[in-house]
Design an enzyme around this catalytic site. Structure first.
Site: not given
Ligand code: OAD
Length: 250
Positions: A106, A121, A154, A194-195
């Protein structure tokens, strides 16, 4: 509820001499209004990654894929960095070394002022020629929101442009991965919002632990990383970072 022991442990290690590495995921931008991927309101509840975020999906239907990215770009353009992004930006010169790694596309860390962010990513604000025609840079920034016609083309060969993100099934930039791995050699490693299910990002915390870092998770929900970190702070990033910042710097 703030856990005073966790904060105290972290505060003790976050000294000016510390080498600090932070990896963020979608949760750090949640308070800004950017949708996360997993969880009840996550993007993957309403959309299928296979239809929208793979090279095969793009080859099949670049218009559909671009509709989704164009919509996300519009959503993100309307969001502002939150206090967690701002605190992280202000920390970049406060420690012996500070590396910010993100899975987010983002650009909110950069908008808050963070420099040299390692974007595992890619960026939703970059595009590239889907045919890699060689007459344009591999990736370049394009802030157009929304695009007048989809898919954007392009300027040299007229092939559809592609978003400058890493799709499922694609390799990450090896140089970025190498720099992320080097940054796991640190004193404090924070895994934030992150999850912790998408690799190699999710594996960095294990490297940091092997290097002897204090590993800390900041996430209101538990994840596969929660049990293995030294300190788990089960609160939102936008609550934890200003509180930590006050404890460290005021
Ligand atoms: P996820 O959507 O899988 O996880 C988001 C995490 O943020 C969850 O564990 C929530 O509990 C946590 N969360 C929510 N609100 C929060 C807050 N206010 N403060 C702290 N934590 C909070 O997102 P990512 O782990 O980033 O990849 O996902 C990893 C990748 O999967 C992304 O980069 C994307 C996705 O598919 C690609 O597109 C390649």
């Amino acid at each position: 509820m703030a856990d005073p022991v966790s904060y105290a442990r972290l505060q003790k290690r976050l000294t000016p001499a510390a080498r600090v590495t932070v990896i963020t995921g979608a949760g750090v931008s949640a308070a800004s209004g950017v949708p996360t991927f997993r969880g009840p309101d996550g993007l993957w509840q309403s959309f299928r990654a296979e239809d929208l975020a793979t090279p095969e999906a793009f080859a099949r239907d670049p218009y559909l894929v671009w509709q989704w990215y164009d919509w996300r770009r519009q959503k993100i353009a309307a969001c502002e960095p939150n206090i967690a992004h701002h605190v992280l930006a202000s920390w970049q010169h406060q420690f012996a070394s500070f590396t910010l790694v993100t899975q987010n596309v983002d650009g909110l860390h950069e908008r808050a002022g963070s420099e040299n962010v390692l974007r595992m990513h890619g960026s939703i604000w970059e595009v590239g020629c889907s045919r890699d025609c060689g007459k344009v840079p591999h990736r370049w920034r394009d802030d157009t929101v929304p695009f007048v016609a989809l898919p954007p083309r392009c300027p040299q060969c007229d092939a559809p442009l592609r978003p400058g993100v890493v799709w499922f099934g694609e390799a990450l930039d090896p140089d970025i991965v190498e720099r992320c791995l080097m940054a796991t050699n640190c004193d404090v490693f924070l895994i934030v919002g992150t999850s912790a299910v998408v690799y190699p990002a999710a594996g960095l915390v294990d490297h940091a632990r092997r290097h002897g870092a204090l590993t800390v998770e900041i996430n209101p929900e538990s994840t596969p990383a929660t049990r293995s970190v030294d300190v788990a702070i089960a609160e939102p990033a936008e609550v934890v970072f200003p509180r930590l910042h006050d404890r460290l710097f005021s």
